[in-house]
Motif scaffolding. Structure first.
Motif, short mmCIF file in Angstrom:
data_model
loop_
_atom_site.label_atom_id
_atom_site.label_comp_id
_atom_site.label_asym_id
_atom_site.label_seq_id
_atom_site.Cartn_x
_atom_site.Cartn_y
_atom_site.Cartn_z
N ASP A 282 -9.79 51.31 -69.27
CA ASP A 282 -9.91 50.51 -70.49
C ASP A 282 -8.98 51.11 -71.52
OD1 ASP A 282 -10.69 48.48 -72.13
OD2 ASP A 282 -12.67 49.29 -72.59
N MET A 283 -8.59 50.29 -72.50
CA MET A 283 -7.62 50.74 -73.49
C MET A 283 -7.88 50.02 -74.81
SD MET A 283 -3.42 50.57 -73.32
CE MET A 283 -3.30 51.74 -71.97
N ILE A 284 -7.69 50.74 -75.92
CA ILE A 284 -7.78 50.15 -77.25
C ILE A 284 -6.52 50.50 -78.03
CG2 ILE A 284 -10.30 50.17 -77.33
CD1 ILE A 284 -10.12 52.71 -79.04
N LYS A 285 -6.20 49.67 -79.01
CA LYS A 285 -5.07 49.94 -79.88
C LYS A 285 -5.58 50.62 -81.15
CE LYS A 285 -0.90 47.84 -81.80
NZ LYS A 285 -0.10 46.60 -81.92
N THR A 286 -4.85 51.63 -81.62
CA THR A 286 -5.21 52.35 -82.84
C THR A 286 -4.05 52.28 -83.82
OG1 THR A 286 -4.34 54.50 -82.11
CG2 THR A 286 -6.58 53.92 -81.41
N THR A 287 -4.24 52.86 -84.98
CA THR A 287 -3.18 52.85 -86.00
C THR A 287 -1.98 53.69 -85.57
OG1 THR A 287 -4.29 54.68 -87.12
CG2 THR A 287 -4.78 52.44 -87.89
N ASN A 288 -2.22 54.67 -84.68
CA ASN A 288 -1.14 55.58 -84.25
C ASN A 288 -0.59 55.27 -82.87
OD1 ASN A 288 -1.46 57.11 -86.65
ND2 ASN A 288 -3.18 58.21 -85.71
N GLY A 289 -1.17 54.29 -82.20
CA GLY A 289 -0.72 53.98 -80.84
C GLY A 289 -1.84 53.39 -80.03
N TYR A 290 -2.21 54.07 -78.94
CA TYR A 290 -3.22 53.55 -78.02
C TYR A 290 -4.05 54.72 -77.49
CZ TYR A 290 -0.01 49.57 -78.00
OH TYR A 290 0.80 48.53 -78.39
N ILE A 291 -5.30 54.40 -77.13
CA ILE A 291 -6.15 55.36 -76.43
C ILE A 291 -6.69 54.65 -75.20
CG2 ILE A 291 -8.14 56.91 -76.53
CD1 ILE A 291 -7.93 56.84 -79.56
N ALA A 292 -6.63 55.35 -74.05
CA ALA A 292 -7.15 54.79 -72.80
C ALA A 292 -8.27 55.66 -72.26
CB ALA A 292 -6.03 54.66 -71.76
N PHE A 293 -9.21 55.01 -71.62
CA PHE A 293 -10.28 55.68 -70.88
C PHE A 293 -9.95 55.55 -69.41
CE2 PHE A 293 -14.78 54.90 -69.12
CZ PHE A 293 -14.94 56.23 -68.77
N GLY A 294 -9.87 56.66 -68.72
CA GLY A 294 -9.52 56.64 -67.31
C GLY A 294 -10.14 57.79 -66.56
N ALA A 295 -9.48 58.18 -65.47
CA ALA A 295 -10.01 59.27 -64.65
C ALA A 295 -8.92 59.81 -63.75
CB ALA A 295 -11.19 58.77 -63.80
N THR A 296 -9.12 61.02 -63.30
CA THR A 296 -8.30 61.61 -62.24
C THR A 296 -9.21 61.88 -61.05
OG1 THR A 296 -8.65 63.86 -63.02
CG2 THR A 296 -6.74 62.69 -63.88
N PHE A 297 -8.64 61.89 -59.84
CA PHE A 297 -9.44 62.09 -58.64
C PHE A 297 -8.53 62.43 -57.46
CE2 PHE A 297 -8.28 57.66 -59.05
CZ PHE A 297 -7.86 57.28 -57.78
N ASP A 298 -9.12 62.97 -56.40
CA ASP A 298 -8.43 63.18 -55.14
C ASP A 298 -8.82 62.07 -54.18
OD1 ASP A 298 -7.17 65.52 -55.93
OD2 ASP A 298 -8.79 66.81 -55.26
N LYS A 299 -7.82 61.53 -53.46
CA LYS A 299 -8.05 60.45 -52.49
C LYS A 299 -7.87 61.03 -51.10
CE LYS A 299 -8.24 55.78 -51.82
NZ LYS A 299 -8.60 55.79 -50.40
N ASN A 300 -8.91 60.87 -50.26
CA ASN A 300 -8.89 61.42 -48.91
C ASN A 300 -8.93 60.29 -47.88
OD1 ASN A 300 -9.31 64.03 -50.19
ND2 ASN A 300 -11.45 63.42 -50.41
N ILE A 301 -8.51 60.59 -46.66
CA ILE A 301 -8.48 59.58 -45.60
C ILE A 301 -9.78 59.56 -44.80
CG2 ILE A 301 -5.97 59.63 -45.40
CD1 ILE A 301 -6.28 61.37 -42.92
N ILE A 302 -10.65 60.53 -45.02
CA ILE A 302 -11.96 60.56 -44.38
C ILE A 302 -13.01 60.81 -45.47
CG2 ILE A 302 -11.09 61.36 -42.15
CD1 ILE A 302 -12.01 64.18 -42.93
N LEU A 303 -14.26 60.61 -45.11
CA LEU A 303 -15.34 60.86 -46.07
C LEU A 303 -15.39 62.32 -46.49
CD1 LEU A 303 -18.25 58.70 -44.60
CD2 LEU A 303 -17.18 58.42 -46.83
N PRO A 304 -15.64 62.58 -47.77
CA PRO A 304 -15.71 61.61 -48.87
C PRO A 304 -14.31 61.14 -49.26
CG PRO A 304 -15.97 63.82 -49.72
CD PRO A 304 -15.89 63.95 -48.24
N PHE A 305 -14.13 59.84 -49.41
CA PHE A 305 -12.81 59.28 -49.70
C PHE A 305 -12.33 59.65 -51.11
CE2 PHE A 305 -14.59 56.26 -46.55
CZ PHE A 305 -13.67 56.49 -45.54
#
Length: 477
Positions: A282-305
């Protein structure tokens, strides 16, 4: 000394008079007591309230139920037809006509269902709302619905529902569901077309589906991707700023995609956030630019993905250059997010009038100051991701999967909640200074009078900004 003797004399005289007076009075001891219990002190309209007498030495009973009804039964029952507080008063008499009185207050709740409107949905069908908003062309409320026939087990289908002034929904078929979907939204293009996005995930697959329809609901294009997932967009003049994640050289990177008024992409920017895979939800516009809500993660080919999931706030300048990334380190989601389907849902970011930020996704609410410094966090439930949040300026309201609307102050302290009995609420709209929802709720359908089938149905509801239920029709008058 004379004064001292006078005081003693008067005191002795007073005591003597008291003893003589008491000797002349015949005291009558009365054992009569008034007493009754109630089966509950909180009930709903139409529910029977049982009163049980526990008085002592009473032979006559007179109950006033507080609703203009009375009874002379020893242990009567009563049913209330209107909600509110009622004081029940019992007066009892013994055989000498002595009386005693006792009162109790009970509260009668109006069933929340009486405030709602329920669109007609066939027996045996699930109907799940995935998105809600206002059509900028005609001002009507719309919502996206995923419909599933649980009896004949046909492929789930997506419909665009629109509410007219009579609050009866019109319906237009959009597409069959291809993969698991718990998030969708509509982009109203400058040429009048509707560009509708659906999430498209399996545990090991991460992508999206786009359907573009013209004013006559004719299909103009379909685009399915197994490497790109756009969570939402901002309107920027005549153009649009989409945000999400896209695979680049084997890694899912946060992505910003600029599109023109007709929905054609003309600039795609990959953003590196940490050393892991990343997304912007998600992202909002502010007076100085933008702020986003996100995440970082590791993606695997087996469980846990999915492993090492960490929600983040990403700060951009006006040219979308990253100026700062803040990890929401108090999150508990690192142990809950284990597959791509867990990233398939509603995510929200709002800013309050004091500058504080609130993020909400995967059942977790985080409150920070305007720079992303931690203030408070709440974890509700990761199993139901279709939930909403709305800013009221100096406060905000969220929905939670356990059937509550909850109001918070700017620091994230809960100040009120309402058991509205909805379980899936994608958005909350402000209309005429009140709040309107299209919510899914869990219930059961009786099929062929023999089987109870768990299903999800839809209702339309409304509350004021203090979470008091109001009739749906009242906010449109």
């Amino acid at each position: 000394m004379k004064k001292f003797y006078a005081i003693i004399f008067l005191s002795f005289f007073a005591l003597s008079c008291t003893k003589e007076d008491k000797g002349d009075i015949t005291e009558v001891e009365i054992d009569l007591t008034a007493c009754f219990t109630v089966s509950t002190d909180t009930l709903v309209i139409g529910e029977s309230l049982q009163l049980t007498n526990c008085s002592k030495d009473a032979v006559i009973f007179s109950y006033d139920f507080g609703n203009n009804e009375i009874s002379n039964q020893e242990s009567p029952s009563v049913t209330y037809e209107e909600g509110g507080s009622y004081t029940i008063t019992l007066v009892v008499y013994d055989d000498q006509k002595h009386s005693k009185t006792i009162s109790k207050t009970i509260f009668v709740e109006t069933p929340v269902e009486s405030y709602y409107l329920f669109p007609e949905i066939p027996l045996g069908y699930n109907a799940l709302p995935l998105e809600m908003g206002i059509d900028p062309l005609n001002g009507n409320i719309f919502y996206l619905e995923k419909t599933e026939d649980l009896v004949n087990l046909t492929v789930p289908k997506f419909y665009y529902k629109e509410l007219g002034t009579n609050l009866i929904p019109s319906s237009n078929y959009i597409a069959d569901q291809q993969f698991n979907t718990e998030n969708a939204y509509v982009n109203f293009l400058g040429n009048g077309n509707k560009n509708i996005h659906f999430s498209r995930t399996l545990p090991e697959l991460y992508g999206s589906q786009e359907i573009t329809l013209n004013n006559n609901w004719a299909l103009t294009s379909t685009l399915s991707s197994a490497t790109k997932y756009l969570y939402g967009y901002l309107k920027e003049g005549v153009n649009f700023i989409f945000f999400g994640t896209q695979k680049d050289n084997g890694t899912y990177k946060a992505v910003i995609e600029k599109r023109n008024a007709n929905g054609d992409a003309f600039d795609v920017q990959f953003k590196t956030i940490g050393s892991n895979n990343a997304l912007l939800a998600d992202m909002i516009k502010t007076t100085n630019g933008y702020i986003a809500f996100g995440a970082t993660f590791d993606k695997n080919i087996i469980l846990p993905f999915i492993t090492n999931y960490s929600p983040v706030l990403v700060f951009f300048d006006t040219n979308f250059a990253i100026t700062k990334t803040v990890e929401l380190s108090n999150s508990v989601l690192g142990t809950h997010i284990t597959e791509a389907n867990h990233l398939n849902g509603a995510y929200h970011l709002i800013q309050l009038s004091n500058g504080n930020l609130a993020t909400y996704g995967n059942g977790e609410l985080n409150i920070t100051d305007s720079d992303g410094n931690f203030i408070k966090t709440h974890y509700f439930n990761v199993n139901n991701k279709t939930q909403a949040i709305i800013s009221l300026g100096d406060s905000f309201i969220i929905s939670t999967g356990d059937g509550y609307l909850r109001k918070f102050d700017p620091t994230g302290t809960e100040i009120k909640k309402l058991n509205y009995k909805g379980n899936f609420t994608p958005e909350i709209l402000e209309i005429n200074n009140n709040l309107f929802i299209v919510a899914g709720y869990r219930t059961k359908d009786t099929i062929l009078n023999i089987a109870e089938l768990p299903v999800v149905k839809i209702f339309y509801g409304a509350v004021d900004k203090d979470l008091n239920l109001i009739s749906v029709e009242s906010i449109f008058n």
